[in-house]
Design an enzyme around this catalytic site. Structure first.
Site, PDB file in Angstrom:
ATOM      1  N   ASP A 236       0.859  -1.191   0.000  1.00  0.00           N
ATOM      2  CA  ASP A 236       0.000   0.000   0.000  1.00  0.00           C
ATOM      3  C   ASP A 236       0.890   1.233   0.000  1.00  0.00           C
ATOM      4  OD1 ASP A 236      -1.711   2.100   0.579  1.00  0.00           O
ATOM      5  OD2 ASP A 236      -2.840   0.987   2.098  1.00  0.00           O
TER       6      ASP A 236
ATOM      7  N   ASP B  42      -5.611   7.190  -6.389  1.00  0.00           N
ATOM      8  CA  ASP B  42      -5.821   8.627  -6.203  1.00  0.00           C
ATOM      9  C   ASP B  42      -6.729   8.873  -4.996  1.00  0.00           C
ATOM     10  OD1 ASP B  42      -6.024  11.339  -6.498  1.00  0.00           O
ATOM     11  OD2 ASP B  42      -7.199  11.281  -8.344  1.00  0.00           O
TER      12      ASP B  42
END
Length: 419
Positions: free
Chosen positions: A164, A189
């Site tokens: 991540d 995003d």
């Protein structure tokens, strides 16, 4: 008298059973000499098995012997004697490695380190990892170690990791796969924006406002605060949308990565993490995407041989993206970098007006890809049709459907348009 004789006779028939005393003994062995000790005491342990001594060797801090007391104590004495001799003869050297060198040793579960150990009959310990394992509990959500690391002769490194991007460790900045409006619609995003909090979104709005309300052109990069994230900033790379017949997408992707790294260099950052920009939300073929991202990183290092940025981490949650990155980073792209001057220097011309379109449901969309389609159609209209005068007060044009652009009412500001 009779009872006394009887008792004496019975006692003569009894066999006196020997008393058996079994014990367990622990022998501590330091991790840095464990392999040397195991190699040396192997014959002793084989002998111990024949004497019915059970040896527990899975304990990382030493051995446990179970068996008859006299045999166990003699065996323990011999093993301790061997351990002391090894301690006296062993030589320990502490090497201070850079972050890049440390990553090289940690790749593929210390594959390189294990190879050196076998060839040189040495033991290599990662002190930082030893400390971490003794003080921290294992976290199942932690990102995996580096899959691949390549380092050039100047010490500039590219690492591939799975994880991540909002939780990546030991980097100054992360790169966001953004759109031109800096509106966080989905994918990585939105994940970054949600983790960073409202401060990042507020700065994005300010950037668009300073740009006259126009979207940032694809191929460019801007930076904002990292908000709640533990980074010095977030760099927003404006990736292109991919269409099969669009020749601009590849050079624009290349430019967006290069622009992001140049921005990091201007700020004197030393490490950057970035994902597979445009690969998911914008439909870029994965192999093309990773190819151009890696080539852009290598081009940056070629352009800045003494760069502040020393390490770029290519990071994604998707196994396919990580594997594709790993395949690309080991390829020699030097010839490609020299030949692709048109890609390196590619840049979109700025929009001449603020465009937005309104669909049948009344929803206004301010999207760079559509804006450029509208502007191209408008410029074609101006060049094709004879118009003696142009009324700058006109603010509404009706366009016919072209390509992916639906029937739309198009609002624009022609203040900056050529007449």
């Amino acid at each position: 008298m009779t009872d006394d004789i009887k008792e004496a006779l019975l006692s003569l028939g009894e066999e006196k059973k020997p008393r058996v005393n079994r014990i367990s003994e622990f022998i501590p062995i330091q991790p840095n000499i464990r392999r040397f000790v195991n190699q040396t005491i192997s014959p002793l342990l084989d002998e111990a098995k024949t004497q019915k001594v059970f040896v527990e060797s899975k304990n990382p801090t030493g051995l446990i012997l179970h068996g008859l007391s006299d045999i166990v104590m003699k065996l323990k004495q011999k093993i301790n004697s061997i351990i002391n001799e090894i301690k006296q003869n062993i030589t320990t050297s502490h090497l201070q490695l850079s972050s890049t060198e440390s990553d090289l040793f940690r790749v593929d579960a210390y594959k390189l380190a294990k190879s050196i150990e076998r060839e040189t009959n040495t033991i290599i310990r990662d002190i930082a990892a030893d400390k971490a394992s003794s003080t921290l509990k294992t976290n199942e959500n932690d990102t995996s170690p580096a899959i691949t690391v390549v380092v050039n002769s100047r010490g500039q490194a590219i690492a591939v990791e799975k994880g991540d991007i909002t939780k990546v460790k030991n980097v100054d900045v992360i790169v966001n796969a953004a759109n031109g409006t800096l509106y966080h619609a989905g994918g990585v995003d939105k994940e970054i924006a949600d983790a960073a909090g409202p401060a990042l979104d507020q700065e994005c709005r300010q950037i668009i406002a300073k740009n006259g309300g126009l979207p940032i052109s694809a191929g460019k990069a801007v930076k904002t605060t990292a908000g709640n994230l533990p980074f010095k900033c977030v760099i927003h790379a404006i990736g292109p949308q991919y269409n099969d017949d669009d020749q601009q997408a590849r050079p624009l992707l290349f430019s967006s990565v290069l622009s992001s790294l140049r921005l990091a260099e201007c700020e004197s950052y030393t490490s950057v993490a970035l994902p597979a920009i445009s690969s998911k939300t914008y439909g870029f073929p994965l192999e093309d995407c990773t190819n151009f991202v890696v080539r852009a990183v290598k081009q940056f290092f070629a352009d800045y041989p003494q760069s502040h940025v020393k390490k770029v981490i290519l990071l994604d949650m998707d196994d396919a993206a990580c594997n594709s990155f790993a395949r690309e980073v080991v390829i020699d792209h030097r010839n490609a970098l020299i030949e692709d001057d048109d890609i390196i220097n590619y840049e979109l011309s700025p929009l001449t007006a603020k465009w937005c379109w309104q669909d049948d449901n009344g929803d206004k969309i301010n999207d760079e890809n559509h804006a450029r389609q509208i502007e191209a159609a408008s410029q074609h209209y101006l060049k094709t049709f004879c118009m003696p005068t142009w009324d700058s007060r006109i603010s509404l044009i009706r366009l016919s459907p072209t390509g992916h652009l639906p029937m739309a009412k198009v609002h624009c500001n022609f203040a900056n348009m050529p007449r």
